[in-house]
Design a protein around this motif. Structure first.
Motif, PDB file in Angstrom:
ATOM      1  N   ALA A  62       1.063  -1.289  -0.262  1.00 49.44           N
ATOM      2  CA  ALA A  62       0.147  -0.378   0.099  1.00 49.44           C
ATOM      3  C   ALA A  62       0.873   1.027  -0.278  1.00 49.44           C
ATOM      4  O   ALA A  62       0.413   2.141  -0.558  1.00 49.44           O
ATOM      5  CB  ALA A  62      -0.944  -0.017   0.801  1.00 49.44           C
ATOM      6  N   ALA A  63       1.710   1.371   0.923  1.00 50.84           N
ATOM      7  CA  ALA A  63       2.694   2.245   1.026  1.00 50.84           C
ATOM      8  C   ALA A  63       3.790   2.627  -0.684  1.00 50.84           C
ATOM      9  O   ALA A  63       3.885   3.467  -1.301  1.00 50.84           O
ATOM     10  CB  ALA A  63       3.475   2.613   1.947  1.00 50.84           C
ATOM     11  N   MET A  64       4.343   1.574  -0.998  1.00 49.73           N
ATOM     12  CA  MET A  64       4.989   1.674  -2.432  1.00 49.73           C
ATOM     13  C   MET A  64       3.473   1.890  -3.115  1.00 49.73           C
ATOM     14  O   MET A  64       4.327   2.710  -4.382  1.00 49.73           O
ATOM     15  CB  MET A  64       5.190  -0.101  -2.705  1.00 49.73           C
ATOM     16  CG  MET A  64       5.774   0.509  -3.702  1.00 49.73           C
ATOM     17  SD  MET A  64       6.638  -2.274  -3.855  1.00 49.73           S
ATOM     18  CE  MET A  64       5.150  -2.443  -4.769  1.00 49.73           C
ATOM     19  N   ILE A  65       2.864   1.195  -3.298  1.00 48.20           N
ATOM     20  CA  ILE A  65       1.439   2.450  -4.654  1.00 48.20           C
ATOM     21  C   ILE A  65       1.100   2.978  -4.500  1.00 48.20           C
ATOM     22  O   ILE A  65       0.779   4.951  -5.313  1.00 48.20           O
ATOM     23  CB  ILE A  65       0.741   1.137  -5.458  1.00 48.20           C
ATOM     24  CG1 ILE A  65       1.164   0.035  -5.341  1.00 48.20           C
ATOM     25  CG2 ILE A  65      -0.554   1.982  -6.344  1.00 48.20           C
ATOM     26  CD1 ILE A  65       2.516   0.224  -6.420  1.00 48.20           C
ATOM     27  N   VAL A  66       0.425   3.872  -2.679  1.00 49.74           N
ATOM     28  CA  VAL A  66      -0.219   4.858  -3.005  1.00 49.74           C
ATOM     29  C   VAL A  66       0.314   5.651  -2.375  1.00 49.74           C
ATOM     30  O   VAL A  66       0.023   7.250  -2.846  1.00 49.74           O
ATOM     31  CB  VAL A  66      -1.182   4.723  -1.297  1.00 49.74           C
ATOM     32  CG1 VAL A  66      -2.150   5.935  -1.958  1.00 49.74           C
ATOM     33  CG2 VAL A  66      -3.133   2.915  -1.881  1.00 49.74           C
ATOM     34  N   ARG A  67       1.474   5.702  -1.908  1.00 48.28           N
ATOM     35  CA  ARG A  67       2.270   6.790  -0.997  1.00 48.28           C
ATOM     36  C   ARG A  67       3.564   6.744  -2.232  1.00 48.28           C
ATOM     37  O   ARG A  67       4.871   8.018  -1.621  1.00 48.28           O
ATOM     38  CB  ARG A  67       2.668   6.887   0.033  1.00 48.28           C
ATOM     39  CG  ARG A  67       1.318   7.544   0.567  1.00 48.28           C
ATOM     40  CD  ARG A  67       1.879   7.439   2.269  1.00 48.28           C
ATOM     41  NE  ARG A  67       2.044   6.247   2.947  1.00 48.28           N
ATOM     42  CZ  ARG A  67       3.644   6.290   3.367  1.00 48.28           C
ATOM     43  NH1 ARG A  67       4.791   6.971   2.602  1.00 48.28           N
ATOM     44  NH2 ARG A  67       3.779   5.121   4.041  1.00 48.28           N
TER      45      ARG A  67
END
Length: 223
Positions: A62-67
């Motif tokens: 999630a951190a890698m794609i969203v942010r």
């Protein structure tokens, strides 16, 4: 181009199945658009093992794609076996001209716009080696990218909605010039498109963003 920059675009009209491309069809550095490959490789490994992603993997993903979090990408890059794991997964996904970056340098993976479009078809289309739950998971994350990173492909979206994106940007140490890329799905003019726009040699990140948005408009709105 007059300023020495390059751009390459590949697109698919989802409804008609027509594909089209223009610009320099050569190889480009991915910067952070490779994070989609990293996630696809992670999901394939989980599928092969007959399991779902664990809590830590989902947090990193999630951190890698969203942010576009780089530390999360580095953690998952190691988890998939770095370039060897990426290249093996991409071979299964049908990518023919993408090569993982050396050692820890995932952002220096090299690719083409056509290969980016192939990966998007695996995420958004049918007949993918990624299972339905895996595809839905990637699409969900791409649709929740933070607002300040919702440029490029989303710039042509009808009413600013109906998009999923992953962007990448990177200043090259040797030249100071910027790689700026945008890949994703968008609904424009009532039609759905998969689009990959890659560029390099940009004097600034902002010029690169403008260049890929021009390319996306040319590929989609001129149809």
């Amino acid at each position: 181009m007059a300023d020495g920059a390059r751009v390459s675009v590949a697109a698919l009209d989802v409804g008609s199945g027509e594909t089209f491309s223009y610009g320099d069809g050569g190889v480009f550095v991915t910067a952070s658009v490779v994070k989609l490959d990293i996630l696809a490789a992670l999901l394939l490994r989980a599928q092969d093992a007959g399991r779902e992603l664990d809590r830590g993997e989902r947090s990193y993903a999630a951190a890698m794609i969203v942010r576009s979090d780089n530390d999360a990408a580095s953690a998952l890059w190691g988890g998939i076996g770095r370039a060897g794991g990426l290249d093996a997964a991409n071979a299964r996904l049908g990518l023919a001209r993408t090569t993982g970056g050396d050692g820890p340098l995932w952002g220096l993976t090299r690719t083409t716009a056509v290969d980016r479009l192939t990966l998007l078809r695996q995420v958004f289309g049918a007949g993918s080696v990624l299972g339905g739950a895996s595809r839905a998971y990637v699409r969900d994350l791409m649709g929740r990218v933070v607002p300040e990173q919702a440029w490029g492909v989303p710039s042509v979206a009808d009413d600013g909605t109906g998009w999923g994106v992953k962007n990448g940007w990177l200043p090259r140490a040797a030249t100071g010039l910027w790689v700026v890329n945008s890949v994703g799905r968008v609904t424009a003019g009532g039609r759905a498109y998969l689009v990959a726009a890659l560029s390099d040699g940009n004097a600034t990140k902002e010029r690169g963003v403008a260049r890929v948005e021009e390319a996306v408009r040319a590929a989609v709105l001129a149809r």
